[in-house]
Design an enzyme around this catalytic site. Structure first.
Site, short mmCIF file in Angstrom:
data_model
loop_
_atom_site.label_atom_id
_atom_site.label_comp_id
_atom_site.label_asym_id
_atom_site.label_seq_id
_atom_site.Cartn_x
_atom_site.Cartn_y
_atom_site.Cartn_z
N THR A 1 0.82 -1.22 0.00
CA THR A 1 0.00 0.00 0.00
C THR A 1 0.85 1.26 0.00
O THR A 1 0.50 2.26 -0.64
CB THR A 1 -0.92 0.00 1.23
OG1 THR A 1 -1.79 -1.15 1.17
CG2 THR A 1 -1.77 1.25 1.30
N ASP B 1 1.43 -6.28 -4.62
CA ASP B 1 0.58 -6.36 -3.44
C ASP B 1 1.14 -7.48 -2.57
O ASP B 1 1.53 -8.53 -3.07
CB ASP B 1 -0.85 -6.66 -3.86
CG ASP B 1 -1.81 -6.63 -2.69
OD1 ASP B 1 -2.60 -5.69 -2.62
OD2 ASP B 1 -1.79 -7.57 -1.86
N SER B 2 1.17 -7.28 -1.24
CA SER B 2 1.85 -8.27 -0.39
C SER B 2 1.12 -9.60 -0.34
O SER B 2 1.69 -10.60 0.11
CB SER B 2 2.03 -7.72 1.03
OG SER B 2 0.80 -7.64 1.71
N SER B 3 -0.11 -9.66 -0.80
CA SER B 3 -0.79 -10.95 -0.88
C SER B 3 -0.14 -11.86 -1.91
O SER B 3 -0.36 -13.08 -1.90
CB SER B 3 -2.27 -10.76 -1.22
OG SER B 3 -2.42 -10.16 -2.50
N THR C 1 1.37 -4.64 4.28
CA THR C 1 1.16 -5.03 5.67
C THR C 1 0.56 -6.42 5.84
O THR C 1 0.76 -7.05 6.87
CB THR C 1 0.25 -4.01 6.38
OG1 THR C 1 -1.01 -3.95 5.70
CG2 THR C 1 0.89 -2.63 6.40
N ASP C 2 -0.16 -6.92 4.84
CA ASP C 2 -0.89 -8.17 5.04
C ASP C 2 0.02 -9.36 5.31
O ASP C 2 -0.32 -10.24 6.11
CB ASP C 2 -1.79 -8.47 3.83
CG ASP C 2 -3.00 -7.55 3.77
OD1 ASP C 2 -3.31 -6.93 4.81
OD2 ASP C 2 -3.62 -7.44 2.71
N GLN D 1 -4.01 -20.20 19.49
CA GLN D 1 -4.80 -19.15 18.88
C GLN D 1 -4.78 -17.88 19.74
O GLN D 1 -5.05 -16.80 19.22
CB GLN D 1 -6.24 -19.62 18.69
CG GLN D 1 -6.39 -20.78 17.71
CD GLN D 1 -7.83 -21.25 17.58
OE1 GLN D 1 -8.77 -20.53 17.90
NE2 GLN D 1 -8.00 -22.48 17.12
#
Length: 353
Positions: A12, A54-56, A86-87, A266
């Site tokens: 981003t 994009d970091s994805s 950031t993802d 978790q």
């Protein structure tokens, strides 16, 4: 002036567009020089383009290329900043911390929640803080975000629409960048700077949830080399056979197939203790490996590396998973990794101006 490598990978921070249109990768370096000219007053910065994704789209193969590139470059710099979406930032930071052992200078990853070209972007301050951290911060892989410096492999993304997007629940911050910039010493080097670039990405992450049909992960076992299980609490999961959803067959068959299972929690704070409850003890009997207080992202990447370097020794693989490599886990009840001196530490204070 100190020399800092700024390696752009995308995300981003370097995008253009936005509401109502979608964000897209854009020309980052031109925007950087126009929007943050004071960045170049902090250091002699060399800009390098690694990718513009994009970091994805970030994958283990790109981590390997990135780590190799940084290993070749870092001896010529006093610090490095990696701009990243950031993802998957916590995954990449974990990967670099395991692949680049004992770095000669700080390696700081940063990104932003809004593009650099926008008026209310957080990118400008994140970049300034990241460059300062690359010059003055600890010599390890870190994430700099919202005026805080975190150990990279201890960090989680916890927010999508706010600037304080990251937390480090089980490890104190390594730096605070306010009016003054204060840094902790961080990890001590345990040998020469080395590259461990091999990864085996044939790993699956399974999250336990009420209603999980054990038949689903059982069908995956023939297709994976390792499994990370996100259990409840201290390492709990269903084992009652009368309810038909026991996960014990998964551990039994994983052991038969030679598929290591690393169990993490978790819960964001504290970690697993497989000896505490019946289900954890039963999994230990089948060779499960407790992941202590590692984040799921760190455990996943560390298992990829363990499979690459210890493919034929379950004992060596388990020792590697449970031994701190880059400060990614606490041992027993300790709250500070063995690499950090236990004596009182002097804090360095650097004026941010």
């Amino acid at each position: 002036m100190p020399r800092v490598l700024l390696l752009h990978t995308g995300g981003t921070l370097g995008m253009a567009g936005g509401r109502p249109s979608a964000l897209r990768p854009a020309a980052f370096f031109k925007t950087l020089k126009a929007r943050v000219p004071e960045l170049f007053q902090l250091a002699d910065i060399e800009l390098q383009l690694f990718s513009n994704l994009d970091s994805s789209e970030m994958q283990p193969e790109l981590w390997q290329r990135m780590a190799t590139h940084l290993h070749h470059q870092l001896q010529d710099f006093d610090g490095a900043v990696v701009t990243h979406g950031t993802d998957t930032l916590a995954y990449t930071a974990s990967a670099l911390s395991f692949m680049l052992r004992n770095p000669p200078c700080p390696i700081v990853l940063t990104g932003s929640q809004r593009p650099l070209g926008e008026v209310r972007s957080d990118a400008r301050l994140n970049l300034i803080d990241a460059v300062l951290s690359a010059v003055k911060g600890p010599r390890e892989v870190t994430i700099c975000f919202d005026s805080h410096l975190y150990r990279g492999n201890r960090t989680r993304k916890v927010k999508v629409s706010e600037y304080d997007a990251f937390e480090s629940p089980n490890c104190p911050v390594l730096g605070t960048l306010g009016v003054d910039a204060t840094f902790e010493p961080g990890l001590r080097a345990r040998g020469p700077f080395k590259l461990y670039e091999k990864l085996d990405p044939r790993v699956f992450m399974l999250k336990v949830y009420p209603g999980l049909d054990p038949a689903l992960p059982l069908q995956l076992l023939p297709h994976v080399r390792g499994l990370v299980l996100e259990a409840y609490g201290a390492g709990n999961f269903p084992i009652a056979p009368e309810l038909g959803r026991s996960l014990m067959p998964l551990f039994v068959q994983a052991k038969e197939r030679g598929v290591p299972v690393v169990v993490v929690s978790q819960a964001h704070r504290n970690g697993v203790d497989l000896s505490l409850y019946e289900s954890g003890a039963a999994s230990l009997a089948q060779g499960a490996i407790g992941g202590a207080d590692m984040t799921p992202s760190a455990a996943l990447v560390k298992l990829m590396q363990a499979l690459a370097y210890h493919p034929r020794s379950p004992e060596a693989l388990a020792r590697f998973i449970q031994t701190p490599v880059a400060g990614e886990l606490s041992v027993g009840r300790r709250t500070v990794e063995p690499e950090v001196p236990s004596r009182p530490r002097k804090t360095r204070r650097i004026h941010a101006g």
